[in-house]
Write an enzyme that holds these catalytic residues in place. Structure first.
Site, short mmCIF file in Angstrom:
data_model
loop_
_atom_site.label_atom_id
_atom_site.label_comp_id
_atom_site.label_asym_id
_atom_site.label_seq_id
_atom_site.Cartn_x
_atom_site.Cartn_y
_atom_site.Cartn_z
NE ARG A 129 -2.92 -0.81 3.46
CZ ARG A 129 -3.05 -1.90 4.21
NH1 ARG A 129 -3.45 -3.03 3.65
NH2 ARG A 129 -2.80 -1.86 5.50
CG ASP A 164 -9.59 -2.00 1.91
OD1 ASP A 164 -9.72 -2.66 2.96
OD2 ASP A 164 -10.54 -1.80 1.13
CG ASP A 167 -11.24 -5.59 2.53
OD1 ASP A 167 -12.33 -5.41 3.09
OD2 ASP A 167 -11.07 -5.49 1.30
CD GLU A 168 -3.30 -5.93 7.05
OE1 GLU A 168 -2.30 -6.45 7.57
OE2 GLU A 168 -3.27 -4.85 6.43
N GLY A 169 -8.15 -5.80 8.67
CA GLY A 169 -8.67 -5.90 10.03
C GLY A 169 -9.89 -6.79 10.11
#
Length: 495
Positions: A129, A164, A167-169
């Site tokens: 990112r 993003d 989404d990761e969290g």
């Protein structure tokens, strides 16, 4: 002497009951074989392309329970040699080549006949990112190189994607609650039920370039940009999730050091987070490569910077606090830091990745109090470098940074996310749960393969009962047989 009509009737009944009993026995044995024999197994592969390194995970699950919960297990965890893929800007092709070793391990584990049916994913996180922000063409070249290698493998490669932060969290939250069986449970009454309210756990992730928090709050989420909604197994979930870019472990260390440089012309920095007696020299240019370092770069980047440790945890905490903007002023409610809305903390939390690795090194993963954690980290920071080196042989690579990381975690969790002495015991520092590494990769795969259905399939209950139903039929018919035999004995003429 011939049989009477009563004897003939009871013999017929007895024969019928025995035949039915044997049929039921065959049925229950068939069901038992189906249960006891190993079911066909499916596999999935996920690459976690993080900022500091890449990991590969192979997951497996029985085909007949594909939409079950808690049935996926971890078959392989492989750490790719070398740095994260975002480091290969000068040689993008090497980013793809670096993945071959772990990929070959995965292919050797999965039966060859199942290669074509095995989905494979690559998700890139905060390191890519940042690179995409800094130089999008370099990021595209790396993704292209990675895709060439993985698409050439015999498995079903689903593509390399940039996740993003939200989404990761969110996928980390799905992973931990799925593994712990908190999204749905199988009850003794033979029904799939939603666990009691309040049993869901939150996820705290600390990577190299970002940190994530995700949990279901006790009240409404007032800022919808921080909300992820899921409909899983027939239940709706509103998850608060936020990712703080540049607040990961490695980026924090770079920002911290840059903040200690007093002037662009400085050649010596006294670092309170490094142990007294520690000394190193590094190229000044490396400090300003990341877009997370906002300090003005000196004109002469060819010079070297000498860093000396002072072992002062109090001054270290003050320097770390400078990285946070904890000013509130949000109209929508609470503010964590960096001007970001966060609802009040709620429930238990699992802290993993660098949260775990740092506290494991400091022997703080056994639910110690916040006071004990503070005292332990401060005492470690005060130890002279020579003593630290002698006490931890073979760990030189990360050794100098554990003091800064320990104090950063304490500051992030308390002054950033808002944990207090009272709520600190709600955090578990864990690497694994249920024999599986905690992270976003399992949740990512479960979501993309549709293995967590929106509705709980009605057939689950029927399938769960099949063996027991056959067993009950067998017992009933056996009882009929016994009664029939007893009746015949009763009516049979005695000699």
């Amino acid at each position: 002497m011939g049989l009477s009509w009563k004897q003939k009737v009871f013999l017929a009944l007895l024969g019928t009951a025995v035949a039915l009993g044997l049929t039921a026995l065959v049925l229950v044995l068939v069901e038992a074989v189906n249960v006891l024999l190993p079911a066909d197994t499916k596999f999935g592969i996920v690459f976690d392309a993080g900022s500091s390194h890449t990991s590969l995970f192979v997951y497996r699950w029985p085909v007949d329970k594909e939409n079950g919960t808690g049935v996926v297990s971890q078959a392989l965890a492989c750490q790719v040699e070398g740095p994260g893929i975002s480091s290969y800007t000068s040689d993008p092709a090497q980013a793809g080549e670096s993945l071959r070793g772990c990929l070959e391990e995965a292919l050797a584990l999965i039966p060859e006949a199942q290669h074509r049916g095995t989905p494979m994913f690559l998700g890139a996180t905060a390191g890519m990112r940042l690179l995409s922000q800094k130089n999008s063409s370099q990021a595209e070249d790396i993704f292209a190189a990675v895709t060439r290698v993985l698409a050439g493998s015999p498995v079903d490669f689903q593509g390399a994607k940039l996740l993003d932060g939200q989404d990761e969290g969110a996928f980390g939250w799905i992973t931990i609650n799925y593994v712990l069986g908190l999204l749905i449970k199988y009850s003794f009454s033979g029904e799939w039920t939603r666990p009691l309210e309040g049993t869901l756990v939150g996820a705290l992730d600390l990577g190299g370039a970002s940190t994530q928090i995700a949990f279901v709050p006790g009240g409404p989420i007032l800022d919808t940009s921080t909300q992820a909604t899921f409909h899983l197994y027939g239940s709706n979930y509103s998850v608060y999730t936020y990712s703080y870019l540049c607040f990961g472990r490695d980026q924090m260390l770079s920002r911290l050091l840059a903040g200690l440089v007093q002037s662009p012309s400085a050649s010596l920095v006294r670092h309170p987070c490094y142990h007294s007696g520690y000394r190193t020299t590094l190229p000044l240019a490396s400090l300003y490569e990341s877009p997370c370092v906002y300090s003005a770069a000196p004109q002469n980047l060819t010079q070297n910077l000498t860093v000396e440790g002072t072992g002062d945890p109090g001054a270290c905490v003050m320097a770390i606090q400078e990285l946070f903007n904890c000013s509130s002023g949000q109209d929508v409610g609470e503010c964590a830091f960096d001007g970001v809305y966060q609802p009040p903390l709620w429930g238990q939390f699992y802290a993993f990745s660098n949260f775990y690795y740092t506290f494991y090194f400091l022997n703080l993963t056994s639910r110690q109090s916040l006071g004990t954690a503070n005292a332990t980290v401060w005492n470690f920071c005060k130890e002279p470098w020579k003593l630290v080196e002698a006490s931890y042989p073979g760990q030189e690579r990360w050794l100098r940074d554990y003091c800064a990381c320990g104090l950063y975690i304490l500051t992030l969790l308390t002054e950033g996310y808002g944990f207090s002495e009272e709520t600190w015991p709600s955090i578990e520092f864990r690497k694994q749960a249920g024999g599986m590494d905690i992270g976003w990769t399992l949740g990512y795969m479960l979501n993309l393969t549709g293995m967590i259905p929106a509705e709980a399939p009605a057939q689950w209950r029927a399938e769960s009962y099949s063996v027991w139903a056959a067993g009950v039929v067998f017992l009933v018919l056996t009882l009929v047989s016994v009664l029939g035999a007893a009746a015949v004995q009763f009516f049979w003429p005695q000699d």
